[in-house]
Every structure is written in structure tokens, then in C-alpha cells.
Design an enzyme around this catalytic site. Structure first.
Site, PDB file in Angstrom:
ATOM      1  N   LYS A 170     -28.689 -18.737 -16.929  1.00 45.22           N
ATOM      2  CA  LYS A 170     -28.924 -18.104 -18.193  1.00 45.22           C
ATOM      3  C   LYS A 170     -28.661 -19.235 -19.436  1.00 45.22           C
ATOM      4  O   LYS A 170     -28.080 -19.957 -19.208  1.00 45.22           O
ATOM      5  CB  LYS A 170     -27.956 -17.007 -18.347  1.00 45.22           C
ATOM      6  CG  LYS A 170     -27.998 -15.907 -17.171  1.00 45.22           C
ATOM      7  CD  LYS A 170     -26.950 -14.774 -17.281  1.00 45.22           C
ATOM      8  CE  LYS A 170     -27.134 -14.005 -16.059  1.00 45.22           C
ATOM      9  NZ  LYS A 170     -25.954 -12.787 -15.764  1.00 45.22           N
ATOM     10  N   ASP A 212       0.935  -1.251   0.077  1.00 39.07           N
ATOM     11  CA  ASP A 212       0.051   0.080  -0.008  1.00 39.07           C
ATOM     12  C   ASP A 212       0.863   1.128   0.106  1.00 39.07           C
ATOM     13  O   ASP A 212       0.667   2.206  -0.681  1.00 39.07           O
ATOM     14  CB  ASP A 212      -0.897   0.163   1.355  1.00 39.07           C
ATOM     15  CG  ASP A 212      -1.926  -0.977   1.193  1.00 39.07           C
ATOM     16  OD1 ASP A 212      -1.917  -1.878   0.292  1.00 39.07           O
ATOM     17  OD2 ASP A 212      -2.532  -1.226   2.069  1.00 39.07           O
ATOM     18  N   ARG A 267     -30.430   1.033 -11.510  1.00 37.14           N
ATOM     19  CA  ARG A 267     -31.633   0.545 -12.350  1.00 37.14           C
ATOM     20  C   ARG A 267     -32.960   1.257 -12.295  1.00 37.14           C
ATOM     21  O   ARG A 267     -33.618   1.408 -13.441  1.00 37.14           O
ATOM     22  CB  ARG A 267     -32.033  -1.021 -11.609  1.00 37.14           C
ATOM     23  CG  ARG A 267     -32.989  -1.768 -12.398  1.00 37.14           C
ATOM     24  CD  ARG A 267     -33.052  -3.175 -11.851  1.00 37.14           C
ATOM     25  NE  ARG A 267     -34.336  -3.808 -12.333  1.00 37.14           N
ATOM     26  CZ  ARG A 267     -35.391  -3.667 -11.947  1.00 37.14           C
ATOM     27  NH1 ARG A 267     -35.905  -2.960 -10.959  1.00 37.14           N
ATOM     28  NH2 ARG A 267     -36.493  -4.262 -12.471  1.00 37.14           N
ATOM     29  N   GLU A 325     -24.637 -18.734 -12.643  1.00 34.54           N
ATOM     30  CA  GLU A 325     -23.753 -17.636 -11.793  1.00 34.54           C
ATOM     31  C   GLU A 325     -24.468 -17.520 -10.513  1.00 34.54           C
ATOM     32  O   GLU A 325     -25.463 -17.843 -10.076  1.00 34.54           O
ATOM     33  CB  GLU A 325     -24.070 -16.340 -12.599  1.00 34.54           C
ATOM     34  CG  GLU A 325     -23.315 -16.210 -14.055  1.00 34.54           C
ATOM     35  CD  GLU A 325     -23.632 -14.892 -14.663  1.00 34.54           C
ATOM     36  OE1 GLU A 325     -23.949 -13.671 -14.120  1.00 34.54           O
ATOM     37  OE2 GLU A 325     -23.695 -15.011 -15.990  1.00 34.54           O
ATOM     38  N   SER A 350     -36.139  -7.590 -14.680  1.00 35.87           N
ATOM     39  CA  SER A 350     -36.015  -8.471 -13.358  1.00 35.87           C
ATOM     40  C   SER A 350     -35.904  -9.820 -13.806  1.00 35.87           C
ATOM     41  O   SER A 350     -35.846 -10.212 -15.070  1.00 35.87           O
ATOM     42  CB  SER A 350     -36.949  -8.104 -12.565  1.00 35.87           C
ATOM     43  OG  SER A 350     -37.066  -8.852 -11.286  1.00 35.87           O
ATOM     44  N   LEU A 351     -35.854 -10.682 -12.860  1.00 32.11           N
ATOM     45  CA  LEU A 351     -35.747 -12.385 -13.062  1.00 32.11           C
ATOM     46  C   LEU A 351     -36.847 -12.885 -12.684  1.00 32.11           C
ATOM     47  O   LEU A 351     -37.554 -12.379 -11.665  1.00 32.11           O
ATOM     48  CB  LEU A 351     -34.514 -12.839 -12.616  1.00 32.11           C
ATOM     49  CG  LEU A 351     -33.228 -12.399 -13.000  1.00 32.11           C
ATOM     50  CD1 LEU A 351     -31.943 -13.175 -12.533  1.00 32.11           C
ATOM     51  CD2 LEU A 351     -33.156 -12.882 -14.773  1.00 32.11           C
ATOM     52  N   ASP A 365     -26.011 -10.446  -3.842  1.00 28.94           N
ATOM     53  CA  ASP A 365     -27.280  -9.898  -3.197  1.00 28.94           C
ATOM     54  C   ASP A 365     -26.840  -8.370  -3.355  1.00 28.94           C
ATOM     55  O   ASP A 365     -26.473  -7.728  -2.283  1.00 28.94           O
ATOM     56  CB  ASP A 365     -27.351 -10.410  -1.795  1.00 28.94           C
ATOM     57  CG  ASP A 365     -29.027  -9.852  -1.411  1.00 28.94           C
ATOM     58  OD1 ASP A 365     -29.834  -9.265  -2.109  1.00 28.94           O
ATOM     59  OD2 ASP A 365     -29.397 -10.169  -0.234  1.00 28.94           O
TER      60      ASP A 365
HETATM   61  S1  IVH Z   1     -28.802 -10.989 -14.511  1.00 23.51           S
HETATM   62  C1  IVH Z   1     -32.440  -9.274 -17.099  1.00 23.51           C
HETATM   63  N1  IVH Z   1     -26.998 -12.145 -13.070  1.00 23.51           N
HETATM   64  O1  IVH Z   1     -30.994 -10.264  -9.499  1.00 23.51           O
HETATM   65  C2  IVH Z   1     -32.162  -9.120 -15.771  1.00 23.51           C
HETATM   66  N2  IVH Z   1     -28.675 -10.569 -12.273  1.00 23.51           N
HETATM   67  O2  IVH Z   1     -33.638 -10.780  -9.259  1.00 23.51           O
HETATM   68  C3  IVH Z   1     -30.867 -10.119 -15.741  1.00 23.51           C
HETATM   69  N3  IVH Z   1     -28.294 -10.253  -9.762  1.00 23.51           N
HETATM   70  O3  IVH Z   1     -32.060  -7.269 -11.148  1.00 23.51           O
HETATM   71  C4  IVH Z   1     -30.130 -10.077 -14.690  1.00 23.51           C
HETATM   72  N4  IVH Z   1     -26.700 -11.604  -9.579  1.00 23.51           N
HETATM   73  O4  IVH Z   1     -29.917  -7.055  -9.801  1.00 23.51           O
HETATM   74  C5  IVH Z   1     -28.069 -11.364 -13.039  1.00 23.51           C
HETATM   75  N5  IVH Z   1     -25.435 -12.885 -11.715  1.00 23.51           N
HETATM   76  C6  IVH Z   1     -26.424 -12.229 -11.869  1.00 23.51           C
HETATM   77  C7  IVH Z   1     -26.896 -11.677 -10.670  1.00 23.51           C
HETATM   78  C8  IVH Z   1     -28.284 -10.489 -11.042  1.00 23.51           C
HETATM   79  C9  IVH Z   1     -27.808 -10.650  -9.007  1.00 23.51           C
HETATM   80  C10 IVH Z   1     -29.713  -9.434  -9.340  1.00 23.51           C
HETATM   81  C11 IVH Z   1     -29.633  -8.258 -10.513  1.00 23.51           C
HETATM   82  C12 IVH Z   1     -31.209  -8.426 -10.806  1.00 23.51           C
HETATM   83  C13 IVH Z   1     -31.826  -9.166  -9.722  1.00 23.51           C
HETATM   84  C14 IVH Z   1     -33.272  -9.985 -10.355  1.00 23.51           C
END
Ligand code: IVH
Length: 692
Positions: free
Chosen positions: A307, A32, A149, A113, A81-82, A117
Site C-alpha cells: 500500500k 483457562d 464484503r 502487509e 478488490s486489488l 487468505d
Molecule cells: S487491503 C481496496 N490488506 O485480499 C481493498 N487486503 O485480493 C484493499 N486481503 O479483498 C484490501 N490481506 O480480502 C488488504 N493485508 C491485506 C489483506 C487483504 C488479505 C484480501 C482482501 C481483499 C483481497 C484482494
């Protein structure tokens, strides 16, 4: 290019490289202190030549002006969102829907993935100033904007705050873009998280300030990214993990696996626990692993995101109203349990804060037996409407202390009878408790309260602070009860009270001597640890280290003005104020004096000690690959070495770079040892290793 411009450019490149090593790869190559030397040199040069300051310079991460508010910006394409799944059946049903929507000849690969959180963020990059316009040579891409977002369509421009996140590259070089197969204009989406340690530190600070603790790291991260003072954001140590790479709002690489690889190549932090699998069984295996892994991570995850890997398949699957059909969030079951509240204790902390602690019928939650939970404060008890004897739902997240989230009210769980009465007097010293207007906590303000002194002593002696082994709960309680110790400096008088010590229960000749030896040993603790041990508000371990390294002595620190304190990296007005107030208090000054008289050395531990290169003389020649000569000189001098302009028999080492001329020849003639830059760094590092 003029000399200064070249040095500035070199320093920036070098600092960027080290930031990437440190913040993204977790593999620092320098200390550092060495980093600070380079950063300070760059700051000084930029201050002398303000016309050369550029937005993507490593100096520009911190110190941005407070924002007036955040501008609203539309996303290139909605941040959706998911959909959530909680069971294997739900996952298999989703797989079925995916397969039915695609030609039966196609196979589907899944990319798994961790579901971090935090909160999602979109980062926009584009050509830097010199890269715009026709025929201009590419200088890579610079961070143009960071957008939250928001409602998914429109977010807030939080660029100033995003710049303070060390794992967000402010710039991606043309070479890295090329290597990653990325254009000059692109968008990265990912998750901002607050690591567990930073979250705990934040809550300690909030507690010290009399504020309610943040409920979880996600809320804390969300609050932080929307803070109007970038300086505060910089102190919080947010982290960013990239998981999407877009151009004009579209995925442009063949699959998600390739996008993550490209992001990594370009210097973004990509979570290392991603995996591409061929089937739903592979997904389930990944989930099982993730559940175990969860317990060991330094940040919180709440599930797994799955995904469909192929971009072409994603395109054909498309979206429903709020979520893509090609992705699914598998959510872990909340780590919670129901148990009975047996009693409530009121604990007095180091700062006098009184915390209600629930005593629970032991219950197994996520593999851990929970017997205590925090009730935070009087307001929380009121909000929950909880009574002793109630059945309560207890949740446990990460390493956070379990907490009661609600009272379970149904036919099979009778309500408790006894209401919880928050005391008006300190449970330990009977002083009246005080609540400052605007704060939520009740405090005992009696500085002589035995509970506060006990907590102060325990903190001082703790591992990672003064490391006085053998001075735990039981011993401290005994010392206080016997009146052998009334304050921290009294510990150092114990050696004259050995007979009294031997009269304590559970203390024999051997353990008494061992304790005295430990106390004696702690006298040589470095300044940073003593500072941390004093329990100054907001001065945690890291701040103490920075202060010690900057001021070098207790006296210099005690005499520092708020402005001088704020000159230390990461020290803002609030911390500076707290330090000044602490040392303005006569009792505290006396405490320090007594420690000094007792023989504490307050030695400032520099990662590179002054003795490392003491007695050695260096001559620098030629162009070093990554450092300017000026920077090398500063490093050597900070480590106690001398730098001279000409080679003689007295020269210890010649550090030679490219195009080293006559000085190198002379060294060879005289038989003086020759080092390259890497050799010099290694030498500095070894010195650091001796004391670290
Ligand atoms: S993909 C189309 N990948 O989870 C939205 N989201 O519950 C695709 N999140 O809003 C998001 N880790 O804030 C994706 N590896 C990850 C994630 C992730 C956390 C969050 C993200 C999203 C929320 C949905």
C-alpha cells in the site's frame, strides 16, 4: 452503583482484558480454568439480573439465536478488490505509474502487509447506550455491525457471528479510543481467517460426519461466517486481523502505518508482520521474507499487499473501476507441480471411511517431495475423470495433504490407460462397503475390521493422545497379525504375554520391556487424554479437555444428559448427541470398564489441582484491583484452599486490596503473611505450573 452492578462491571472489564491478552496478544496471564471461573460468575450474575445484561458483555459472544437469514446492508464506501502482480517487473511498472501520477518532488513510502487468505469484513463501531445523547459521558465504542464484503457495494449483516470471534473487541473503552486517537464512531476493515489447526479440525469433523472436506481455509472461513448457527461459528475459532481504519468511509489518519498502530492500541489484532519501506527494493525484500515465513505461519497467506503509505497520496491516486491505484497484491506462485499417477490405494480410516490415495511419481513442490496425494472420494475421481498413468497437476497448500487438481491433457502428456475402480468391498476385511444416503463417502461398517482397529489403536497411542511411545505402525501391525491385541484394552494385558511379544520380529527384550513400561505409564494419563483417545465423534483434543474439566470424572461424563453436556462451553447439540450415542453403545461401555479394570485412573486434570492451595486458609480484605472478592474466593476454593472471614493465628495468608482495614492490621500484629492480588494470582499459577 449497587454492589452487583459494580461486580458485573469489574468482571466484564477483567474478562475483556484477559480476552485481549489471550486472543489478540497471545500472552495470557491466567489459566483457562481461572478465566472460566470469572466467566461463570458473570453468567450467573447476569442470569440473576437480566436487566443488567448488555450487548457488549463478554457473555454475549456465544449463544446467539440462529439467524433467519442475513440482512443486506450497503457499505459506507465500496469494498474494492486489488490488482494483482506476479513478477518484479509488474511491481516496478506499478511503482512507475504511482510516481508519474504524483508530483516529482514527493517521495513514496510503501507499507507492506501479508495477504491473508480469508475474506474481508467491515466492522462498524459507535457510542454505547450510555454514550448517546447530549452531555452523556463517553463509554467508548461498541461493535454495532459486522458486514461481509458481498458484491463490494452491498454485503450481509453477520453481526451475530462476528461477535463470536474472540479477537474482535465487542467494545473499545473511552480511554483506549483516546490513546489511539480514534473517534467514537469508526469502521474497521480486515480479514477473517480460519487458522490451519482449526481448519484441520473442521475437516476431521466433516470427515467423521461423512461430508466432503472443505477445499481450503478460505472456503471454510467463508462458509463459517455465513452459518446460521452462531454456536457453530463460536466453535470454529475464526480469527480477525484488522487492516483498515475509516471514519465516514475515509481514512483519517496521516498514513497506513499510523492506522495500524491506532488499531493495535485500540485492542484490535493487527498482523505483526507488517513493514513500512522506502523503496521497491524494500518491498522485494519483504516479499522474499514472506515467502519463507509462509511455511511457518499458523494461517494461510497467498501473497503480499503493498500500500502507498501516505493517506494524502492515496487520495490523489484514487481508484480505477474495481481497485485502488495506491495498492497492489503480489501473489505467490501456486505451489503446484505436474507428475504421473502410478496407482491408487484405498485406505480405511478409524471411522471406516474409505479414502482413495494417489500414488505419485515423486515430484518436488515448494521444497517438499510429494509422493502421495488425496483423491478425497469416489465423486472426486469421477469429477476429475482421472485414470492411472495420467499426468496430473498436484497442489500443496499450507500443511494440507497435497491434492490432485486436474488431469494434464496435451500433446506431450499421454493419457493413462487404466481406469480407477472404486472397490465395493472393504480392501482390508472384505465386508461390503456402505454409503449412507446424502453422504459422499463409502464406509466399512464392520466394527471388527482390522484396518479400523489398527487406526483406532494408532490414534489411542499417538503423541498428544496417550503418548505410548514405541506403538507405531509397525508394532501395531505385528500385534494385530499375531493376534496379541484385538482392541484397545488388550494393550494393557500385554504384560502377561511377554514371551509371545518376544517372538515378534524386531522385538528384543529391551524394546519389549520399553513398550510395556510405556503402556504401564499411560495408565495415569489424565481423563482428557483418555477421552480423546476413545475416538468419540467430534471429540477432539480441546473438547475432551473441556469435558474432563467440567465433569471431573468418567462416570459423571458417561451419565450426563444431552442438556448437561451442552452446558459445557463450546459443546453444541451435535457433539452432545455423539457423546450420548457413544456411551449408549454396550461395546463402548465395556471398553471403558475394561480400561478401568486394567488400572487406568481417568484422573481429571484440572489446570489448578485441588492440592495447590490445600491446607491453606485465606482471608480477603479490601478492594482488589481487578477481581471481586467473590471471584477471588472461588479461585482459592477451586484450588483447594479455604477462605475465612476473620484473621487468626491459623490464617495462612491475608489477601489485601485497597482500603483494607482492621484485618490487615490484625495480620500484621499476628505476623500473618500478606499478599496482594498479583501475589495470589502468582500462587494460583504456580500451582497450575506444577501439573500443566
Ligand atoms: S487491503 C481496496 N490488506 O485480499 C481493498 N487486503 O485480493 C484493499 N486481503 O479483498 C484490501 N490481506 O480480502 C488488504 N493485508 C491485506 C489483506 C487483504 C488479505 C484480501 C482482501 C481483499 C483481497 C484482494
Amino acid at each position: 452503583m449497587a454492589m452487583v452492578e459494580r461486580e458485573i462491571a469489574q468482571l466484564r472489564d477483567e474478562l475483556r482484558r484477559h480476552e485481549h491478552l489471550y486472543y489478540v496478544l497471545d500472552a495470557p496471564e491466567i489459566t483457562d480454568a481461572q478465566y472460566d471461573v470469572m466467566m461463570n460468575r458473570l453468567k450467573a450474575l447476569e442470569a440473576e439480573h437480566p436487566e443488567l445484561v448488555e450487548a457488549d458483555s463478554p457473555t454475549q459472544r456465544v449463544g446467539g439465536k440462529p439467524a433467519e437469514g442475513f440482512a443486506k446492508v450497503a457499505h459506507s464506501r465500496p469494498m474494492l478488490s486489488l490488482d494483482n502482480a506476479y513478477t518484479e517487473d509488474e511491481l516496478r511498472a506499478w511503482e512507475q505509474r504511482v510516481k508519474e501520477a504524483l508530483p516529482s518532488t514527493e517521495t513514496v513510502r510503501f507499507e507492506c502487509e501479508l495477504k491473508l487468505d480469508g475474506l474481508s469484513l467491515a466492522l462498524h463501531y459507535g457510542p454505547g447506550p450510555a454514550g448517546r445523547g447530549k452531555g452523556a459521558q463517553s463509554t467508548g465504542a461498541v461493535l454495532l455491525r459486522g458486514i461481509t464484503r458481498g458484491d463490494g457495494e452491498i454485503g450481509e449483516d453477520v453481526t451475530t457471528n462476528v461477535r463470536t470471534i474472540r479477537s474482535v473487541p465487542l467494545r473499545v473503552s473511552a480511554a483506549d479510543l483516546k490513546a489511539a486517537g480514534m473517534p467514537e464512531e469508526f469502521e474497521v476493515r480486515g480479514e477473517v481467517v480460519l487458522p490451519q489447526a482449526a481448519f484441520e479440525k473442521l475437516n476431521e469433523e466433516r470427515e467423521a460426519q461423512g461430508l466432503a472436506p472443505a477445499a481450503n481455509p478460505r472456503n471454510a472461513a467463508a462458509g463459517t461466517i455465513r452459518t446460521l448457527e452462531p454456536n457453530i461459528v463460536a466453535q470454529r475459532r475464526l480469527d480477525f486481523y484488522a487492516y483498515f481504519l475509516l471514519r465516514d468511509g475515509e481514512m483519517f489518519l496521516g498514513d497506513q502505518t499510523a492506522a495500524l498502530a491506532a488499531l493495535r492500541t485500540a485492542g484490535f489484532r493487527v498482523n505483526s508482520h507488517a513493514q513500512t519501506v522506502e523503496s521497491m527494493d524494500g518491498v522485494l525484500a519483504f516479499i522474499a521474507q514472506a515467502e519463507t515465513l509462509r511455511e511457518t505461519l499458523s494461517y494461510e497467506i497467498d501473497g503480499v499487499v503493498i500500500k502507498v503509505d501516505s493517506t494524502s497520496q492515496q487520495r490523489r491516486l484514487g481508484f480505477t473501476g474495481r481497485a485502488p491505484r495506491w495498492a497492489m497484491a503480489y501473489k505467490f506462485a501456486a505451489r503446484a507441480g505436474v507428475t504421473q499417477l502410478e496407482d491408487v490405494l484405498f485406505q480405511v480410516g478409524r471411522t471406516g471411511k474409505v479414502t482413495p490415495v494417489a500414488v505419485l511419481q515423486p515430484v518436488l513442490i515448494g521444497g517438499t517431495t510429494v509422493t502421495r496425494a488425496t483423491l478425497h472420494n469416489a465423486d472426486e475421481i469421477g469429477r476429475l475423470g482421472v485414470r492411472i498413468g495420467d499426468f496430473v497437476r498436484v497442489e500443496r497448500g499450507g500443511d494440507v495433504i497435497p491434492k490432485i487438481v486436474e488431469v494434464v491433457q496435451d500433446a506431450s502428456h499421454a493419457r493413462g490407460e487404466r481406469s480407477i475402480v472404486f472397490p465395493s468391498l472393504c480392501p482390508e476385511c472384505q465386508a461390503h462397503l456402505v454409503k449412507v444416503e446424502g453422504e459422499v463417502d463409502w464406509r466399512c461398517v464392520n466394527a471388527a475390521c482390522p484396518a479400523r482397529i489398527r487406526e483406532e489403536l494408532l490414534h489411542f497411542a499417538a503423541r498428544g493422545v496417550m503418548n505410548i511411545e514405541g506403538l507405531g505402525d509397525v508394532m501395531v501391525a505385528q500385534l494385530l497379525a499375531a493376534g496379541l491385541v484385538r482392541s484397545i484394552p488388550d494393550l494393557y494385558c500385554l504384560k502377561d504375554k511377554k514371551p509371545e511379544l518376544l517372538e515378534l520380529e524386531l522385538v528384543g527384550e529391551k524394546s519389549a520391556q520399553a513398550l510395556l513400561d510405556e503402556i504401564e505409564k499411560s495408565k495415569g494419563a489424565p481423563l482428557a487424554r483418555v477421552l480423546f483417545g476413545l475416538g468419540i465423534r467430534f471429540v477432539g483434543e480441546r473438547t475432551a479437555q473441556l469435558l474432563a474439566a467440567h465433569f471431573g470424572s468418567m462416570d459423571a461424563l458417561m451419565a450426563a444428559s444431552p442438556e448437561e453436556l451442552e452446558a459445557v462451553n463450546e459443546v453444541g447439540p451435535r457433539v452432545a448427541q455423539a457423546i450420548v450415542e457413544f456411551f449408549a453403545e454396550p461395546n463402548n461401555r465395556e471398553l471403558v470398564e475394561r480400561l478401568r479394570e486394567a488400572g487406568l485412573t481417568f484422573i481429571a486434570e484440572k489446570r489448578v489441582t485441588t492440592s495447590t492451595l490445600e491446607g491453606l486458609t485465606f482471608v480477603l480484605t479490601g478492594t482488589l484491583p481487578t477481581m471481586t472478592r467473590e471471584a477471588a474466593k472461588e479461585l482459592i476454593e477451586r484450588a483447594g484452599g479455604k477462605v475465612s472471614g476473620s484473621v487468626s493465628k491459623k490464617t495462612s495468608y491475608v489477601v489485601a486490596g485497597e482500603e483494607a482495614g482492621s484485618k490487615l492490621e490484625k495480620a500484621q500484629q499476628l505476623g500473618v503473611a500478606v499478599l496482594d492480588e498479583a501475589g495470589l494470582i502468582e500462587m494460583l499459577r504456580q500451582g497450575a505450573g506444577d501439573v500443566a
